[in-house]
Scaffold this active site. Structure first.
Site, PDB file in Angstrom:
ATOM      1  CG  HIS A   1      -8.556 -12.071  -9.308  1.00 18.34           C
ATOM      2  ND1 HIS A   1      -9.244 -11.001  -8.805  1.00 18.34           N
ATOM      3  CD2 HIS A   1      -8.495 -11.875 -10.637  1.00 18.34           C
ATOM      4  CE1 HIS A   1      -9.586 -10.196  -9.791  1.00 18.34           C
ATOM      5  NE2 HIS A   1      -9.150 -10.713 -10.909  1.00 18.34           N
TER       6      HIS A   1
ATOM      7  CG  PHE B   1     -11.739  -5.961   0.725  1.00 20.00           C
ATOM      8  CD1 PHE B   1     -12.343  -4.955   1.452  1.00 20.00           C
ATOM      9  CD2 PHE B   1     -10.362  -5.881   0.509  1.00 20.00           C
ATOM     10  CE1 PHE B   1     -11.601  -3.879   1.953  1.00 20.00           C
ATOM     11  CE2 PHE B   1      -9.615  -4.810   0.994  1.00 20.00           C
ATOM     12  CZ  PHE B   1     -10.240  -3.808   1.729  1.00 20.00           C
ATOM     13  CD  GLU B   2      -9.698  -8.549  -6.309  1.00 17.96           C
ATOM     14  OE1 GLU B   2      -9.023  -9.559  -6.539  1.00 17.96           O
ATOM     15  OE2 GLU B   2     -10.292  -7.921  -7.199  1.00 17.96           O
ATOM     16  CB  ILE B   3      -7.401  -1.960  -2.038  1.00 17.74           C
ATOM     17  CG1 ILE B   3      -8.677  -1.763  -1.220  1.00 17.74           C
ATOM     18  CG2 ILE B   3      -6.795  -0.606  -2.442  1.00 17.74           C
ATOM     19  CD1 ILE B   3      -8.481  -0.988   0.090  1.00 17.74           C
TER      20      ILE B   3
ATOM     21  CE1 TYR C   1      -5.989  -8.819  -5.602  1.00 16.93           C
ATOM     22  CE2 TYR C   1      -5.385  -9.832  -3.508  1.00 16.93           C
ATOM     23  CZ  TYR C   1      -6.281  -9.667  -4.548  1.00 16.93           C
ATOM     24  OH  TYR C   1      -7.477 -10.341  -4.536  1.00 16.93           O
TER      25      TYR C   1
END
Ligand code: GDP
Ligand code: MN
Length: 339
Positions: free
Chosen positions: A272, A235-237, A179
């Site tokens: 999340h 924003f999440e990768i 994450y």
């Protein structure tokens, strides 16, 4: 254009997949954008930013999801801005963008009114609640998304301020990260009055270990306090396997059964984050502090002048959010670094 002429006039196939010549040596990854047809020009800002600053070197796929059918205009407007990779356009199944049958819609409507009286952001919006619930319980199961290992969540109207000169997905893989985040922020309390209660209840009933990351949302080590700190999830990768498993689904279903998405206005970001704190360890997390990123009204801008020059950053480091009193990034970095 060929792929659009294949559909009926004015109606696109669902899902619509447009294959452009792909590169090799890429990770199994996609950009993921949930948006409406009318967001298309803000979306172009995002696409331009991401293609210019990062993706022109790689050609990673883009996946667009919508609760309504995408229009021919929408597809035509963006399709030529993305010269490589696969473009996926999908509609969300209506049953995943509506009220579950156990929710009392009359009570939900009353609650929306009383939140509006307290000036809660998006208090009256039903679609905002569907959106948050979708990003918690369903996005990772969409047929267009589930085939990937990694996704980079983006929104219309965001901006990247620095070149990204390496493959962030490969970085995630090589370093075993699950994450990746940029900004963190405290939640507005009135949106989640009962979330912490239900979360504690879930832990009591289901978790028989001591999650090392829980400290992130606490000011002390009792379960009495909740500081409402979370990763800002626009924003999440991240690795989809975080969500695509029984443990996470049980967690989502547990919270969903409470009706809190509709009786309150639970955001996807705080939840999340709670899931990540339960199911991941500090080593799974990565702060992309080198990425210049703007989502209104906040900016992440790298502090090192040398890095800004090297990556051609065009942001103002004095406006960086990291050390704002509204940010909890230092707190989470302390936890990660001392693990
Ligand atoms: P905020 O960042 O919390 O203010 O929420 P946004 O308005 O940016 O919404 C979050 C994401 O969900 C963005 O990618 C929006 O484009 C998307 N979104 C929000 N509401 C809807 C909706 O009703 N339909 C669709 N298709 N997308 C939505
Ligand atoms: Mn947003």
């Amino acid at each position: 254009l060929e792929y659009i002429e294949q559909s009926l006039p004015g109606i696109l196939a669902n899902p619509l997949v447009i294959n452009k010549n792909a590169l090799t040596n890429l990770q199994n990854a996609t950009f993921l954008v949930l948006c409406r047809n009318q967001d298309v020009y803000e979306l172009l800002e995002t696409i331009q930013s991401v293609q210019d600053r990062f993706n022109h070197r790689y050609g990673y796929d883009w996946t667009f999801l919508n609760d309504k059918p995408f229009s021919v205009d929408f597809v035509n407007t963006i399709v030529d801005y993305i010269p490589r990779g696969r473009l996926n356009f999908g509609q969300i199944p209506p049953e995943q963008w509506s009220y579950p049958d156990w929710v009392n819609q009359t009570f939900a409507a009353e609650q929306r009114e009383s939140m509006a009286n307290e000036n809660v952001l998006y208090a009256l919006s039903e679609s905002y609640r569907f959106m948050c619930r979708y990003y918690l319980g369903f996005f990772y199961r969409h047929e267009l998304v589930a085939k990937y290992q990694y996704y980079w969540r983006l929104e219309p109207g965001i901006k990247l301020y620095c070149d990204i000169n390496y493959d962030v997905f490969q970085f995630m893989k090589l370093n075993n990260k699950k994450y990746g985040f940029t900004m963190t922020i405290f939640e507005y309390s009135k949106t989640i009055p009962s979330l912490w209660f239900h979360f504690k209840q879930f832990i009591k009933e289901n978790i028989d270990y001591n999650p090392p990351l829980l400290e992130f949302v606490q000011n002390d080590d009792t379960l009495t306090s909740y500081n409402e700190c979370h990763f800002w999830s626009n924003f999440e990768i991240a690795d989809l396997s975080i969500f695509d498993n029984d443990q996470y689904n049980h967690f989502f279903n547990y919270l969903d059964q409470t009706g809190g998405f509709f009786y309150e206005r639970w955001g996807d970001a705080p939840i999340h984050s709670l899931a990540i704190l339960l199911f991941l360890t500090p080593n799974d997390l990565w702060w992309f502090g080198d990425i210049g990123y703007y989502h209104a009204p906040y900016l992440q801008c790298p502090q090192l002048a040398q890095l800004r020059l090297q990556n051609k950053c065009s942001c103002n480091p004095n406006e960086d959010f990291t050390d704002s009193f509204l940010s909890c990034t230092r707190h989470i970095l302390d936890i990660i670094n001392s693990y």
